[in-house]
Design a protein around this motif. Structure first.
Motif, PDB file in Angstrom:
ATOM      1  N   VAL A  23       0.857  -1.185   0.000  1.00 32.80           N
ATOM      2  CA  VAL A  23       0.000   0.000   0.000  1.00 32.80           C
ATOM      3  C   VAL A  23       0.891   1.233   0.000  1.00 32.80           C
ATOM      4  O   VAL A  23       1.846   1.329   0.763  1.00 32.80           O
ATOM      5  N   GLY A  24       0.620   2.159  -0.894  1.00 32.08           N
ATOM      6  CA  GLY A  24       1.424   3.375  -1.028  1.00 32.08           C
ATOM      7  C   GLY A  24       2.558   3.241  -2.033  1.00 32.08           C
ATOM      8  O   GLY A  24       3.214   4.224  -2.368  1.00 32.08           O
ATOM      9  N   GLU A  25       2.799   2.024  -2.515  1.00 34.15           N
ATOM     10  CA  GLU A  25       3.854   1.799  -3.508  1.00 34.15           C
ATOM     11  C   GLU A  25       3.251   1.713  -4.904  1.00 34.15           C
ATOM     12  O   GLU A  25       2.077   1.401  -5.074  1.00 34.15           O
ATOM     13  N   ARG A  26       4.086   1.990  -5.903  1.00 36.43           N
ATOM     14  CA  ARG A  26       3.659   1.977  -7.304  1.00 36.43           C
ATOM     15  C   ARG A  26       4.075   0.666  -7.969  1.00 36.43           C
ATOM     16  O   ARG A  26       5.271   0.406  -8.106  1.00 36.43           O
ATOM     17  N   PRO A  27       3.100  -0.125  -8.394  1.00 35.97           N
ATOM     18  CA  PRO A  27       3.486  -1.373  -9.069  1.00 35.97           C
ATOM     19  C   PRO A  27       4.151  -1.084 -10.414  1.00 35.97           C
ATOM     20  O   PRO A  27       3.649  -0.275 -11.189  1.00 35.97           O
ATOM     21  N   PRO A  28       5.267  -1.741 -10.701  1.00 33.88           N
ATOM     22  CA  PRO A  28       5.924  -1.565 -11.999  1.00 33.88           C
ATOM     23  C   PRO A  28       5.399  -2.547 -13.046  1.00 33.88           C
ATOM     24  O   PRO A  28       5.708  -2.435 -14.224  1.00 33.88           O
ATOM     25  N   ALA A  44      -5.069  -4.247 -24.955  1.00 38.17           N
ATOM     26  CA  ALA A  44      -4.287  -3.192 -24.307  1.00 38.17           C
ATOM     27  C   ALA A  44      -2.977  -2.985 -25.057  1.00 38.17           C
ATOM     28  O   ALA A  44      -2.301  -3.939 -25.426  1.00 38.17           O
ATOM     29  N   ARG A  45      -2.667  -1.717 -25.296  1.00 39.16           N
ATOM     30  CA  ARG A  45      -1.427  -1.351 -25.989  1.00 39.16           C
ATOM     31  C   ARG A  45      -0.693  -0.303 -25.156  1.00 39.16           C
ATOM     32  O   ARG A  45      -1.260   0.297 -24.250  1.00 39.16           O
ATOM     33  N   ALA A  46       0.549  -0.076 -25.518  1.00 36.69           N
ATOM     34  CA  ALA A  46       1.333   0.964 -24.840  1.00 36.69           C
ATOM     35  C   ALA A  46       0.574   2.285 -24.911  1.00 36.69           C
ATOM     36  O   ALA A  46       0.037   2.646 -25.958  1.00 36.69           O
ATOM     37  N   GLY A  47       0.505   2.965 -23.786  1.00 38.64           N
ATOM     38  CA  GLY A  47      -0.188   4.250 -23.692  1.00 38.64           C
ATOM     39  C   GLY A  47      -1.604   4.149 -23.150  1.00 38.64           C
ATOM     40  O   GLY A  47      -2.186   5.150 -22.731  1.00 38.64           O
ATOM     41  N   ASP A  48      -2.172   2.953 -23.137  1.00 38.55           N
ATOM     42  CA  ASP A  48      -3.527   2.773 -22.608  1.00 38.55           C
ATOM     43  C   ASP A  48      -3.522   2.876 -21.085  1.00 38.55           C
ATOM     44  O   ASP A  48      -2.524   2.576 -20.435  1.00 38.55           O
ATOM     45  N   GLU A  49      -4.651   3.300 -20.536  1.00 36.59           N
ATOM     46  CA  GLU A  49      -4.841   3.384 -19.090  1.00 36.59           C
ATOM     47  C   GLU A  49      -5.633   2.173 -18.627  1.00 36.59           C
ATOM     48  O   GLU A  49      -6.568   1.738 -19.305  1.00 36.59           O
ATOM     49  N   VAL A  50      -5.257   1.634 -17.471  1.00 39.39           N
ATOM     50  CA  VAL A  50      -5.987   0.529 -16.874  1.00 39.39           C
ATOM     51  C   VAL A  50      -6.265   0.903 -15.417  1.00 39.39           C
ATOM     52  O   VAL A  50      -5.338   1.234 -14.678  1.00 39.39           O
ATOM     53  N   TYR A  51      -7.537   0.845 -15.046  1.00 40.60           N
ATOM     54  CA  TYR A  51      -7.947   1.141 -13.678  1.00 40.60           C
ATOM     55  C   TYR A  51      -8.171  -0.177 -12.949  1.00 40.60           C
ATOM     56  O   TYR A  51      -9.086  -0.929 -13.289  1.00 40.60           O
ATOM     57  N   ALA A  52      -7.309  -0.479 -11.987  1.00 41.59           N
ATOM     58  CA  ALA A  52      -7.501  -1.656 -11.151  1.00 41.59           C
ATOM     59  C   ALA A  52      -8.539  -1.283 -10.109  1.00 41.59           C
ATOM     60  O   ALA A  52      -8.369  -0.302  -9.379  1.00 41.59           O
ATOM     61  N   VAL A  68      -0.071   1.564 -19.484  1.00 43.08           N
ATOM     62  CA  VAL A  68       0.688   0.454 -20.060  1.00 43.08           C
ATOM     63  C   VAL A  68       1.925   1.004 -20.762  1.00 43.08           C
ATOM     64  O   VAL A  68       1.829   1.893 -21.608  1.00 43.08           O
ATOM     65  N   LEU A  69       3.083   0.460 -20.398  1.00 41.52           N
ATOM     66  CA  LEU A  69       4.340   0.827 -21.053  1.00 41.52           C
ATOM     67  C   LEU A  69       4.669  -0.167 -22.155  1.00 41.52           C
ATOM     68  O   LEU A  69       5.032   0.213 -23.259  1.00 41.52           O
ATOM     69  N   ASP A  70       4.590  -1.463 -21.822  1.00 44.03           N
ATOM     70  CA  ASP A  70       4.805  -2.507 -22.829  1.00 44.03           C
ATOM     71  C   ASP A  70       4.269  -3.832 -22.311  1.00 44.03           C
ATOM     72  O   ASP A  70       3.991  -3.972 -21.127  1.00 44.03           O
ATOM     73  N   VAL A  71       4.146  -4.777 -23.209  1.00 40.93           N
ATOM     74  CA  VAL A  71       3.640  -6.101 -22.847  1.00 40.93           C
ATOM     75  C   VAL A  71       4.652  -7.189 -23.208  1.00 40.93           C
ATOM     76  O   VAL A  71       4.293  -8.326 -23.465  1.00 40.93           O
ATOM     77  N   GLU A  72       5.911  -6.829 -23.195  1.00 40.81           N
ATOM     78  CA  GLU A  72       6.984  -7.767 -23.521  1.00 40.81           C
ATOM     79  C   GLU A  72       7.729  -8.172 -22.251  1.00 40.81           C
ATOM     80  O   GLU A  72       7.846  -7.391 -21.310  1.00 40.81           O
ATOM     81  N   ARG A  73       8.266  -9.363 -22.256  1.00 36.78           N
ATOM     82  CA  ARG A  73       9.109  -9.809 -21.150  1.00 36.78           C
ATOM     83  C   ARG A  73      10.435  -9.057 -21.250  1.00 36.78           C
ATOM     84  O   ARG A  73      11.125  -9.141 -22.253  1.00 36.78           O
ATOM     85  N   HIS A 109       4.197  -4.278 -18.264  1.00 38.76           N
ATOM     86  CA  HIS A 109       4.918  -3.237 -17.538  1.00 38.76           C
ATOM     87  C   HIS A 109       4.088  -1.957 -17.565  1.00 38.76           C
ATOM     88  O   HIS A 109       3.542  -1.581 -18.601  1.00 38.76           O
ATOM     89  N   VAL A 110       4.002  -1.332 -16.401  1.00 37.08           N
ATOM     90  CA  VAL A 110       3.121  -0.175 -16.236  1.00 37.08           C
ATOM     91  C   VAL A 110       3.818   0.942 -15.470  1.00 37.08           C
ATOM     92  O   VAL A 110       4.790   0.722 -14.743  1.00 37.08           O
ATOM     93  N   GLU A 111       3.282   2.120 -15.659  1.00 43.59           N
ATOM     94  CA  GLU A 111       3.603   3.277 -14.817  1.00 43.59           C
ATOM     95  C   GLU A 111       2.323   3.504 -14.034  1.00 43.59           C
ATOM     96  O   GLU A 111       1.261   3.731 -14.630  1.00 43.59           O
TER      97      GLU A 111
END
Length: 178
Positions: A23-28, A44-52, A68-73, A109-111
């Motif tokens: 809690v209070g941390e930003r998931p990467p 979902a593509r890079a630049g899309d917003e996702v609300y958990a 979303v930043l990317d969906v690659e390993r 990977h997300v911001e």
């Protein structure tokens, strides 16, 4: 043009976030899967917003807003497992509760905004939020009674918001960030 989506984080996921002190941390990173227990982040593509979002006592909360930043390993994910006994994403063990061990899990990977459990979606907004499918059909949440969600079934999954719904959640999230 970017899109916005919602994904439901379960009680187990949110309990694990609290227990791990996130809690209070930003998931990467978050995880997409192939089973209903870990919804696929289809479309979902890079630049899309996702609300958990999370449902607790019939209230719906925005837990984190993720871009979303990317969906690659990536290198940050660690070595791919050699056997089923190996961890799927050893580089993201701190966030594994978001689905790293799920069926067919893939890293996204997300911001993100910090994880929180106090940003409730007001009942009047909950009643008017809408999502759209690939055919352009819109739908609202089912089971909203007096501004409270009686059943979370229509939130379970990964769903594309309408532009109006995305704008409303963005405004709510911007107002609750500190």
């Amino acid at each position: 043009m970017s899109d916005a989506f919602t994904v439901l984080w379960t009680h187990d996921t949110c309990r694990a976030l609290r227990k791990a002190g996130r809690v209070g941390e930003r998931p990467p990173v978050a995880f997409s899967g192939v089973h209903s227990s870990l919804p696929a982040w289809s479309g979902a593509r890079a630049g899309d917003e996702v609300y958990a979002v999370h449902v607790n006592r019939r209230e719906v909360f925005v837990v984190s807003r993720m871009r979303v930043l990317d969906v690659e390993r990536g290198e940050c994910c660690g070595t791919a497992p050699g056997t089923w006994e190996d961890p799927a994403y050893p580089g993201h063990e701190d966030w594994s509760m978001l689905g790293a061990d799920g069926c067919g899990a893939e890293a996204v990977h997300v911001e993100a905004t910090p994880v929180r459990f106090d940003a409730a979606i007001p009942g009047e907004l909950l009643a008017r939020l809408t999502w759209r499918n690939r055919r352009g059909r819109t739908r609202a949440l089912k089971y909203v009674v007096d501004g409270r969600l009686e059943n979370s079934i229509s939130l379970q999954g990964f769903y594309r918001l309408t532009p109006e719904g995305a704008d409303e959640l963005a405004a709510l999230s911007a107002g609750s960030e500190t």
